[in-house]
Design a protein around this motif. Structure first.
Motif, PDB file in Angstrom:
ATOM      1  N   TYR A 240       0.810  -1.214   0.000  1.00 24.33           N
ATOM      2  CA  TYR A 240       0.000   0.000   0.000  1.00 24.33           C
ATOM      3  C   TYR A 240       0.847   1.270   0.000  1.00 24.33           C
ATOM      4  N   SER A 241       2.104   1.158   0.410  1.00 25.20           N
ATOM      5  CA  SER A 241       2.999   2.311   0.506  1.00 25.20           C
ATOM      6  C   SER A 241       4.200   2.098  -0.403  1.00 25.20           C
ATOM      7  N   ARG A 242       4.803   3.196  -0.843  1.00 23.90           N
ATOM      8  CA  ARG A 242       5.876   3.100  -1.826  1.00 23.90           C
ATOM      9  C   ARG A 242       7.228   2.738  -1.216  1.00 23.90           C
ATOM     10  N   ASP A 243       7.393   2.962   0.081  1.00 23.57           N
ATOM     11  CA  ASP A 243       8.711   2.780   0.698  1.00 23.57           C
ATOM     12  C   ASP A 243       8.580   1.968   1.983  1.00 23.57           C
ATOM     13  N   SER A 244       9.219   0.802   2.003  1.00 21.04           N
ATOM     14  CA  SER A 244       9.177  -0.047   3.195  1.00 21.04           C
ATOM     15  C   SER A 244      10.293   0.278   4.181  1.00 21.04           C
ATOM     16  N   GLY A 245      11.201   1.192   3.769  1.00 23.80           N
ATOM     17  CA  GLY A 245      12.357   1.475   4.602  1.00 23.80           C
ATOM     18  C   GLY A 245      13.503   0.512   4.374  1.00 23.80           C
ATOM     19  N   ASN A 246      13.365  -0.360   3.377  1.00 25.63           N
ATOM     20  CA  ASN A 246      14.393  -1.343   3.058  1.00 25.63           C
ATOM     21  C   ASN A 246      14.868  -1.155   1.623  1.00 25.63           C
ATOM     22  N   VAL A 247      16.135  -1.403   1.411  1.00 29.64           N
ATOM     23  CA  VAL A 247      16.694  -1.382   0.058  1.00 29.64           C
ATOM     24  C   VAL A 247      17.001  -2.821  -0.322  1.00 29.64           C
ATOM     25  N   ALA A 248      16.549  -3.229  -1.496  1.00 28.48           N
ATOM     26  CA  ALA A 248      16.766  -4.619  -1.908  1.00 28.48           C
ATOM     27  C   ALA A 248      16.878  -4.697  -3.419  1.00 28.48           C
ATOM     28  N   GLY A 249      17.813  -5.504  -3.885  1.00 30.60           N
ATOM     29  CA  GLY A 249      17.903  -5.794  -5.305  1.00 30.60           C
ATOM     30  C   GLY A 249      18.437  -4.667  -6.154  1.00 30.60           C
ATOM     31  N   GLU A 250      18.204  -4.789  -7.441  1.00 31.18           N
ATOM     32  CA  GLU A 250      18.731  -3.894  -8.474  1.00 31.18           C
ATOM     33  C   GLU A 250      17.666  -2.893  -8.868  1.00 31.18           C
ATOM     34  N   ARG A 251      18.021  -1.602  -8.883  1.00 23.89           N
ATOM     35  CA  ARG A 251      17.075  -0.618  -9.401  1.00 23.89           C
ATOM     36  C   ARG A 251      17.079  -0.694 -10.927  1.00 23.89           C
ATOM     37  N   CYS A 252      15.881  -0.747 -11.512  1.00 25.69           N
ATOM     38  CA  CYS A 252      15.733  -0.774 -12.966  1.00 25.69           C
ATOM     39  C   CYS A 252      14.689   0.255 -13.372  1.00 25.69           C
ATOM     40  N   ASP A 253      15.035   1.108 -14.309  1.00 24.01           N
ATOM     41  CA  ASP A 253      14.114   2.142 -14.755  1.00 24.01           C
ATOM     42  C   ASP A 253      13.505   1.847 -16.129  1.00 24.01           C
ATOM     43  N   ASP A 254      13.834   0.701 -16.698  1.00 22.01           N
ATOM     44  CA  ASP A 254      13.404   0.367 -18.053  1.00 22.01           C
ATOM     45  C   ASP A 254      12.959  -1.103 -18.095  1.00 22.01           C
ATOM     46  N   PRO A 255      11.748  -1.386 -18.589  1.00 25.05           N
ATOM     47  CA  PRO A 255      11.307  -2.781 -18.697  1.00 25.05           C
ATOM     48  C   PRO A 255      12.274  -3.653 -19.498  1.00 25.05           C
ATOM     49  N   ALA A 256      12.918  -3.061 -20.518  1.00 20.79           N
ATOM     50  CA  ALA A 256      13.860  -3.831 -21.331  1.00 20.79           C
ATOM     51  C   ALA A 256      15.067  -4.274 -20.511  1.00 20.79           C
ATOM     52  N   ARG A 257      15.478  -3.454 -19.550  1.00 21.45           N
ATOM     53  CA  ARG A 257      16.590  -3.817 -18.668  1.00 21.45           C
ATOM     54  C   ARG A 257      16.206  -5.034 -17.808  1.00 21.45           C
ATOM     55  N   ILE A 258      14.959  -5.038 -17.316  1.00 20.64           N
ATOM     56  CA  ILE A 258      14.484  -6.167 -16.522  1.00 20.64           C
ATOM     57  C   ILE A 258      14.455  -7.435 -17.366  1.00 20.64           C
ATOM     58  N   ALA A 259      13.956  -7.313 -18.603  1.00 19.03           N
ATOM     59  CA  ALA A 259      13.913  -8.465 -19.497  1.00 19.03           C
ATOM     60  C   ALA A 259      15.320  -8.988 -19.776  1.00 19.03           C
ATOM     61  N   ALA A 260      16.281  -8.086 -19.895  1.00 11.77           N
ATOM     62  CA  ALA A 260      17.664  -8.492 -20.157  1.00 11.77           C
ATOM     63  C   ALA A 260      18.264  -9.237 -18.960  1.00 11.77           C
ATOM     64  N   ILE A 261      17.950  -8.776 -17.750  1.00  9.81           N
ATOM     65  CA  ILE A 261      18.446  -9.458 -16.547  1.00  9.81           C
ATOM     66  C   ILE A 261      17.859 -10.858 -16.472  1.00  9.81           C
ATOM     67  N   ARG A 262      16.566 -10.978 -16.765  1.00  5.48           N
ATOM     68  CA  ARG A 262      15.945 -12.308 -16.721  1.00  5.48           C
ATOM     69  C   ARG A 262      16.590 -13.238 -17.742  1.00  5.48           C
ATOM     70  N   ALA A 263      16.875 -12.724 -18.942  1.00  4.69           N
ATOM     71  CA  ALA A 263      17.511 -13.547 -19.968  1.00  4.69           C
ATOM     72  C   ALA A 263      18.903 -13.989 -19.526  1.00  4.69           C
ATOM     73  N   ALA A 264      19.628 -13.079 -18.859  1.00 12.36           N
ATOM     74  CA  ALA A 264      20.969 -13.420 -18.372  1.00 12.36           C
ATOM     75  C   ALA A 264      20.906 -14.453 -17.256  1.00 12.36           C
ATOM     76  N   ASN A 265      19.882 -14.344 -16.391  1.00  7.70           N
ATOM     77  CA  ASN A 265      19.691 -15.352 -15.341  1.00  7.70           C
ATOM     78  C   ASN A 265      19.513 -16.737 -15.951  1.00  7.70           C
ATOM     79  N   ALA A 266      18.721 -16.793 -17.026  1.00 11.55           N
ATOM     80  CA  ALA A 266      18.492 -18.070 -17.691  1.00 11.55           C
ATOM     81  C   ALA A 266      19.772 -18.581 -18.351  1.00 11.55           C
ATOM     82  N   ALA A 267      20.550 -17.658 -18.914  1.00 11.76           N
ATOM     83  CA  ALA A 267      21.776 -18.043 -19.617  1.00 11.76           C
ATOM     84  C   ALA A 267      22.802 -18.688 -18.692  1.00 11.76           C
ATOM     85  N   VAL A 268      22.816 -18.262 -17.438  1.00 15.54           N
ATOM     86  CA  VAL A 268      23.765 -18.853 -16.484  1.00 15.54           C
ATOM     87  C   VAL A 268      23.154 -20.030 -15.735  1.00 15.54           C
TER      88      VAL A 268
END
Length: 296
Positions: free
Chosen positions: A187-215
């Motif tokens: 319900y809120s935008r900030d949980s007070g925790n930082v986690a994972g990789e910041r991504c500002d582009d859907p294509a960047r997320i798709a690229a990370i997923r493809a790389a995860n599969a590649a390894v």
């Protein structure tokens, strides 16, 4: 392996290599009152289509796992009080018993993977429950073994978010936050925790997923998408409301699968409908991002 029953729209899209987004169905069967539940489910499907992808709402209907429901099936899930709630471990019993079930995150991931759908949008995922580190949602373990990308608004606010983030790390589940540094709190935008990789582009997320599969990582991927600013609820207000609702659930002996529907109902009542409105807004927002990732 069992192949889910697919609608013509979904089957055609998959055969043609077009983007498909899975959608869960407990939001219909256990998350919202009738008729708002069915209206929202169909509206979320329309959001996916508007972004160039095909929606595949997932459920078990009369013992048959389905990826892509008809409006009549959506209505049944929304109106029939005999519809059960199924996590991945419950799928065998539902299939063998010929039951109709709304699927949680874990069950939806499992059916989506069987259908060949790699992207899934939901509201929030389950996690580690407050006060009991041994009470951990099957959503997390399913993410650790099933290669489906899950877009959510973070961990449900009623859970222990910091410990859930730690568990995701332990289970080797990659986490990305879309357009923000802080991990959201449903319900809120900030949980007070930082986690994972910041991504500002859907294509960047798709690229990370493809790389995860590649390894050969072999896990799913979690994308946390903060609720839109205009629809967010103040963290302090929602936190106090959740604490009171959790105490009430404990006093009334509400446990297991019944806890989340009870808490969501109480939150909606106390906030005079604002929690439900926020829930709907974030689900649509997640469906939009999931479709853009699928297209990318």
């Amino acid at each position: 392996m069992l192949k889910p029953q697919m609608s013509d729209e979904v089957a055609t899209a998959l055969a043609q290599g077009r983007p498909v987004v899975a959608l869960e169905s407990t939001i219909i069967s256990h998350g919202m009152p009738w008729p708002r539940n069915a209206e929202v489910a169909l509206a979320v499907e329309d959001v996916v289509r508007s972004e160039g992808a095909v929606p595949a709402t997932v459920a078990v209907v009369d013992g048959v796992p389905c990826a892509g429901l008809t409006p009549v099936q959506v209505e049944r899930l929304g109106r029939d009080t005999n519809v059960v709630k199924a996590a991945s471990r419950d799928l065998g019993a539902c299939i063998a018993g010929g039951l109709t079930a709304g699927t949680t995150v874990s069950a939806t991931m499992r059916i989506a993977a069987l259908a060949g759908i790699g992207v899934f949008a939901t509201g929030g995922i389950g996690g580690v429950h407050r006060g009991d580190g041994m009470d951990v949602s099957a959503d997390l373990t399913e993410l650790s073994v099933t290669d489906v990308l899950v877009v959510c608004a973070g961990v449900k606010s009623i859970l222990d978010i910091p410990r859930t983030i730690e568990m995701l790390e332990t289970l080797r589940v990659p986490v990305a936050v879309f357009g923000a540094d802080a991990f959201p709190a449903f319900y809120s935008r900030d949980s007070g925790n930082v986690a994972g990789e910041r991504c500002d582009d859907p294509a960047r997320i798709a690229a990370i997923r493809a790389a995860n599969a590649a390894v050969g990582l072999g896990t799913g991927m979690l994308v946390a998408n903060p609720i839109p600013e205009a629809d967010a609820l103040p963290a302090d207000e929602i936190g106090a409301t959740i604490d009171a609702a959790l105490a009430e659930a404990d006093e009334r002996g509400i446990t297991g699968k019944e806890v989340t529907p009870f808490l969501l109902g109480r939150l909606n009542a106390v906030t005079e409908g604002r929690a439900l409105d926020a829930n709907i807004a974030l689900v649509k927002n997640n469906a939009r991002l999931a479709a853009r990732i699928a297209v990318a």
